[in-house]
Design an enzyme around this catalytic site. Structure first.
Site, PDB file in Angstrom:
ATOM      1  N   ASP A 156      42.689  61.327  16.899  1.00 29.51           N
ATOM      2  CA  ASP A 156      42.025  60.244  17.646  1.00 29.51           C
ATOM      3  C   ASP A 156      40.851  60.798  18.447  1.00 29.51           C
ATOM      4  O   ASP A 156      40.758  62.014  18.687  1.00 29.51           O
ATOM      5  CB  ASP A 156      43.021  59.541  18.581  1.00 29.51           C
ATOM      6  CG  ASP A 156      43.640  60.491  19.620  1.00 29.51           C
ATOM      7  OD1 ASP A 156      43.909  61.660  19.262  1.00 29.51           O
ATOM      8  OD2 ASP A 156      43.838  60.074  20.775  1.00 29.51           O
ATOM      9  N   GLU A 223      46.321  61.749  21.329  1.00 31.37           N
ATOM     10  CA  GLU A 223      46.165  62.795  22.352  1.00 31.37           C
ATOM     11  C   GLU A 223      45.338  62.290  23.534  1.00 31.37           C
ATOM     12  O   GLU A 223      45.623  62.614  24.676  1.00 31.37           O
ATOM     13  CB  GLU A 223      45.470  64.029  21.739  1.00 31.37           C
ATOM     14  CG  GLU A 223      45.525  65.280  22.632  1.00 31.37           C
ATOM     15  CD  GLU A 223      44.407  65.406  23.639  1.00 31.37           C
ATOM     16  OE1 GLU A 223      44.512  66.254  24.542  1.00 31.37           O
ATOM     17  OE2 GLU A 223      43.420  64.653  23.564  1.00 31.37           O
TER      18      GLU A 223
HETATM   19 ZN   LIG Z   1      40.997  66.889  22.420  1.00 30.18          ZN
END
Ligand SMILES: [Zn+2]
Length: 517
Positions: A156, A223
């Protein structure tokens, strides 16, 4: 002639000045005075020379040349590798905010793209899927007695602020190739890592390679919004299955020429720990009312004063183990004065501290930082609100616990009307991976091979990574990818030079090839 004065009389006599004058005039003639003066001078000189000698000796001990090792030549790559990174950038796997939904269609598309771009990986390495979009591939090693490695990255990216799109040199989701660099949101953070890991593995599979130890590839999908569905679930799976990797490597530190320019040599900042992430809600409740008849103090006044007092002082300056070792390793390459200061902290501590505190980035390496990030109160211009709140975010050094931070804040504010509530999701600083661990040594050794003249150093990460959750299964968690002074991540014009892209593929490839050594 008067008798010589003795100690007690000297102190007992109320008019000691008179005594002294009397003594000097009667006991000492000018030549004895001179002799005594000379003796004192010699004594002082001896002290000064001794101290100077010690300072210089310590400095000289710090002056040996920093060792270099022969680096290897980085092999060329296929054009398809660059195309793959461009394509990865064009798929908008964006993490907006914890509370906002993701565009699941883009994540599905990204999964399909990986399958197409890396056919051997998907044919030969069994894949587990966690919460729909996070992937764990396992590549069976020859020797089951060796603890496995986990190579991590996240798929992401953060959004691009609408207002900044026009300031990008190329459209942010174009993945354009320009000036020998690949441009776009995520090329550095962290699709560059996803793609270079997979390029390395696909190439090795093409050569029928099998690693000595089992290698896991772990790709999280959230994340940028705490990783609680991706990396956390994958780490929990390792725990449930009682698998303890010798090395877990994720994004984090990188190679830098810019951090210590006077060194004139690059450092490889190998992350061995990350700071804690602690948020707190401050709230003040006090009866409000009409703004035409304000009381002396309102909820907003009390909160504002608390925030001002909070920011007046920092938590104590503290040199953590990784930073102490970093300074130790680079000191021989610094200027004489810098070297002298670092070699003699007993004398220069306050000047060292002042120097590091001048810059807000280095300051954050030596302090737990505390800063208000959200302030909220009021609903209408003529109403004095009865509640005022603020969110305060702290990034804690290893060694400063949440309890320490709360007690420091309470002390600073010194006002019981301000209520402080910690967030349930708070994370303390991570454990620190030892520099004599096989994990650190492995990455240190590889850094020499991929970068000429490099000085590998342990490093403390100021931000957080997906690898945090893997501390529960491994004491070899490392945060490092070999880009050089990466530009634009989380900002404008994120770009990755092709030379870095090649070095990263080579790095992951060496890591797998030499996993048995
Ligand atoms: Zn990162």
């Amino acid at each position: 002639m008067q008798t010589q004065i003795v100690g007690p009389a000297f102190f007992l006599n109320p008019s000691w000045k008179e005594y002294l004058l009397d003594y000097v005039s009667s006991n000492l003639n000018s030549s004895t005075l001179l002799r005594m003066f000379k003796k004192i001078l010699w004594f002082l000189l001896l002290i000064v020379v001794g101290l100077a000698g010690m300072i210089i000796l310590n400095t000289v001990r710090f002056s040996h040349p920093i060792p270099t090792r022969q680096s290897l030549e980085i092999p060329p790559i296929n054009d398809s590798a660059i195309r793959h990174l461009s394509e990865a950038v064009r798929i908008k796997t964006i993490s907006y905010a914890d509370s906002l939904p993701i565009d699941t269609a883009e994540y599905i598309k990204f999964g399909k793209f990986l399958e197409k771009a890396y056919p051997l990986v998907h044919q030969k390495l069994p894949r587990k899927i966690f919460n729909q979009f996070s992937y764990l591939y396992s590549w069976q090693g020859k020797n089951q007695n060796l603890q496995p490695y986990i190579i991590m990255a996240h798929m992401d990216v953060v959004p691009v602020e609408e207002a900044t799109v026009a300031r990008w040199t190329v459209p942010p989701f174009s993945g354009a190739l320009k000036d020998s660099m690949i441009w776009g949101r995520g090329v550095v953070d962290d699709k560059g890592c996803v793609i270079t890991i997979l390029e390395a593995v696909e190439n090795l599979l093409r050569q029928q390679f099998q690693p000595e130890r089992t290698i896991y590839l772990s790709f999280g999908h959230d994340e940028e919004i705490s990783g609680s569905h991706g990396a956390k679930s994958i780490a929990d799976w390792f725990k449930e299955n009682n698998i303890h990797p010798a090395l877990v490597i994720d994004e984090g530190g990188e190679i830098s020429n810019e951090q210590f320019p006077t060194l004139r040599r690059p450092i490889a900042a190998i992350g061995v720990a990350e700071k804690g992430y602690l948020s707190f809600t401050f709230s003040v409740e006090k009866e409000g009312g009409h703004s035409s008849i304000p009381e002396q103090e309102t909820s907003i006044d009390i909160l504002s004063k608390a925030l001002v007092n909070l920011r007046k002082k920092q938590m104590p300056f503290h040199v953590t183990a990784p930073i102490a070792e970093l300074l130790n390793r680079i000191a021989p390459g610094l200027s004489f004065y810098q070297r002298m200061a670092l070699a003699n902290p007993w004398l220069f501590k306050s000047s060292i501290q002042r120097n590091f505190e001048k810059d807000h980035v280095t300051n954050s390496l030596f302090h737990t930082t505390i800063v208000p990030t959200i302030v909220n109160s009021g609903i209408k211009d003529n109403v004095i609100p009865s509640v005022a709140t603020a969110i305060v975010n702290a990034r804690s050094l290893p060694g400063d616990s949440e309890a320490n931070v709360i007690s420091f804040m309470k002390n600073q504010i010194n006002d019981a009307r301000v209520r402080i509530v910690p967030e349930k999701t708070n994370k303390e600083a991570s454990p620190t991976t030892a520099i004599n661990s096989p994990a650190f040594r492995k990455i240190e050794e590889l850094s020499y091979k991929i970068m000429p003249e490099v000085i590998p150093v342990p490093y403390l990460l100021l931000g957080g990574t997906d690898s945090y959750d893997f501390n529960q299964v491994s004491d070899g968690v490392i945060k490092f990818a070999p880009s050089i002074d990466a530009k634009g991540y989380h900002g404008i014009d994120e770009r990755l030079p092709i030379s870095d892209f090649r070095r990263m593929i080579f790095f992951y490839s060496l890591l797998v090839r030499e996993s048995g050594k």
